[in-house]
Design a protein around this motif. Structure first.
Motif, PDB file in Angstrom:
ATOM      1  N   THR A  65      66.529  42.087  25.052  1.00  0.00           N
ATOM      2  CA  THR A  65      66.983  43.017  24.000  1.00  0.00           C
ATOM      3  C   THR A  65      65.831  43.877  23.507  1.00  0.00           C
ATOM      4  N   TYR A 234      72.758  50.377  18.772  1.00  0.00           N
ATOM      5  CA  TYR A 234      72.252  49.186  18.085  1.00  0.00           C
ATOM      6  C   TYR A 234      73.282  48.061  18.135  1.00  0.00           C
ATOM      7  N   GLU A 238      72.529  44.577  20.199  1.00  0.00           N
ATOM      8  CA  GLU A 238      72.397  43.349  19.418  1.00  0.00           C
ATOM      9  C   GLU A 238      73.556  42.395  19.633  1.00  0.00           C
ATOM     10  N   GLN A 242      73.787  38.419  19.052  1.00  0.00           N
ATOM     11  CA  GLN A 242      74.431  38.108  17.779  1.00  0.00           C
ATOM     12  C   GLN A 242      75.944  37.931  17.888  1.00  0.00           C
TER      13      GLN A 242
END
Length: 526
Positions: A65, A234, A238, A242
């Motif tokens: 990432t 983003y 992520e 996440q």
């Protein structure tokens, strides 16, 4: 579509006029030198950084990432601001904005080279992206303003050819520096190039500006584009770690989507928008940009993950990994003039169907290698076929984009197509990162099941999953188990890599289908 621009606008103004008096042949040569080296800074930097990503991941203890952001932070600002960069040059002086871009790019390169951690490197790459958005459109605009019409085509051809060659040399030079010095020097090589570009630009390049340029700049559109693209990228990046249920992930995607929707509304209502939406009334213009989006998404995603496979799984030396892609730009350089003539002989539709189809075959061939085997029988055939497909495609695509609109809007059309290509790569890396992560984890779970790992080893391995192929084997295992686990990690990444290549091949085939369905004679579809 008949009332896209809401404010009253002057449709009669020409945006092709410039204030540059005739210049000598010697000055034209200096202009070519400055613009070629300036654009080469950006092209070399991009190709070098891709080769360095596996090394950066290891030395800076970064996750996949994190290294995605090393590429995406730069690409985000270039994609969102490149049209603004061109407009700034038209209004305030092309040489002035070009040199400001070179200076900003160079200062950011110094920051990159001295960056002590991955966070600072990402921020420095963002500033590089802003500099790139100023210098990239400026290099070609200076050529267009300086050279007379009878020599402009030849000058652009020389500029394109040398840009292709620098792109070819970039990965090899980067690999050599990685082996002989360190990754820091990948960014410091911009310093001597910048010194030459600035010296020649201030000494020999004449200033020029668009005499009819709009006094208003689309700053609102620029901000909405940055926030919109940034939010979506983003959230996608992520989400790999996440999950989509995370409030920051879905919140960023929601904000990004709202901003991009607002961007379209704003662009539709401005007299001097960053993206003139009325150009999309042309079915050919819309079709070529959709083709560009799909094809360059395929290319951007594939070329991002290839170095990880070559270095971390196939154990290529960095120089060898950089050289692996050299046939690609060489084919582009050698065949660009030939492919440019295909439109005159056959029209745009046939080459834009055949080229992406061949590129799709090349991407499909990337799925054949597993682990091991010589380059010439594994990745080389795929690189050759992919390069041939792109060589057939690029020149006809550019020609068709420019021919799909009236002469007044050729600059805007070229800029939009360039931005679309960069947005495609930006989004593709984020989306394909999700795919690689998902397939890698599922494959690894399946492959380690027979190993019956201790609970502690499984917990340590789970913490390493985010590193994909760079995941380390937990200590304390037997030699045979460690070897089997190392092989399972490598094969799991190969499975993820193959999934990305199949997706990329599907995108390339889809771009060929777009050409078949939407493209025709541009003159009939304006």
């Amino acid at each position: 579509m008949t009332d896209i621009i809401k404010q009253p606008c002057d449709e009669g103004a020409s945006h092709a006029q410039s204030d540059v008096p005739p210049v000598s042949v010697s000055t034209q040569h200096w202009v070519l030198l400055a613009t070629i080296l300036g654009s080469s800074m950006a092209s070399i930097d991009s190709t070098i950084v891709n080769v360095a990503l596996p090394i950066l991941q290891t030395e800076l203890r970064a996750t996949v990432t994190d290294v995605q952001w090393v590429v995406e932070s730069y690409a985000l600002f270039v994609a969102a601001l490149i049209l603004v960069g061109g407009a700034l040059g038209d209004r305030f002086g092309r040489r002035r904005i070009f040199t400001i871009g070179v200076i900003l790019f160079t200062l950011a390169s110094i920051w990159c080279g001295f960056a002590p951690n991955i966070g600072q490197l990402i921020w420095a790459r963002s500033i590089q992206g802003i500099g790139g958005a100023l210098l990239i459109p400026g290099s070609l605009a200076i050529i267009g303003a300086t050279f007379p019409s009878d020599r402009r085509g030849s000058a652009i051809g020389i500029w394109s050819g040398f840009s292709a060659m620098t792109s070819a040399l970039g990965p090899v030079l980067g690999g050599w520096l990685l082996e002989r010095a360190s990754w820091h020097w990948l960014f410091f090589i911009n310093l001597p190039l910048a010194a030459i570009v600035l010296g020649v630009s201030l000494w020999q390049v004449p200033e020029s500006r668009d005499l009819e340029a709009s006094p208003k700049l689309d700053w609102v559109g620029a901000v909405l584009a940055v926030v919109g693209l940034g939010g979506i990228v983003y959230g996608l990046i992520e989400s790999s770690s996440q999950g989509f249920g995370n409030v920051r992930v879905w919140g960023a995607i929601a904000i990004g989507s709202i901003c991009l929707g607002a961007f379209i509304i704003v662009e539709a209502r401005l007299c001097a928008p960053m993206v003139p939406l009325k150009l999309f009334r042309s079915r050919t213009f819309s079709g070529t940009n959709l083709l560009t989006l799909l094809l360059y998404a395929a290319l951007g995603g594939a070329l991002f993950f290839l170095p990880f496979n070559l270095i971390q799984v196939q154990h290529y030396a960095p120089t060898a990994a950089g050289a692996a892609l050299v046939p690609f730009p060489i084919l582009m350089f050698l065949l660009s003039r030939w492919s440019g003539g295909l439109v005159d002989r056959y029209g745009a539709r046939k080459p834009l169907i055949i080229g992406p189809t061949i590129a799709a075959i090349g991407l499909g061939l990337m799925t054949v290698p597993s682990i091991g085997g010589g380059y010439w029988t594994t990745f080389f055939p795929a690189v050759i076929v992919l390069g041939l497909g792109m060589a057939i495609t690029v020149a006809p695509l550019t020609t068709t984009v420019m021919a799909a609109v009236s002469v007044r809007y050729t600059g805007a059309a070229s800029g939009i197509n360039n931005a679309v290509a960069r947005v495609a790569g930006l989004l593709a890396i984020a989306v394909m990162g999700i795919v690689v992560s998902h397939v890698f984890n599922a494959s690894l779970d399946r492959r380690i099941l027979p190993l019956d790992l201790p609970l502690a080893a499984r917990q340590l391995l789970d913490l390493q999953r985010i590193n994909l192929a760079a995941a380390t084997v937990p200590p304390g295992l037997s030699a045979n188990t460690s070897l089997a686990l190392h092989s399972a990690i490598a094969l799991a990444f190969v499975d993820g890599f193959r999934s990305v290549m199949w997706i990329a091949a599907g995108l390339a085939i889809s771009s060929a289908a777009i050409a078949a369905l939407l493209l025709g004679d541009p003159a009939r579809q304006r």
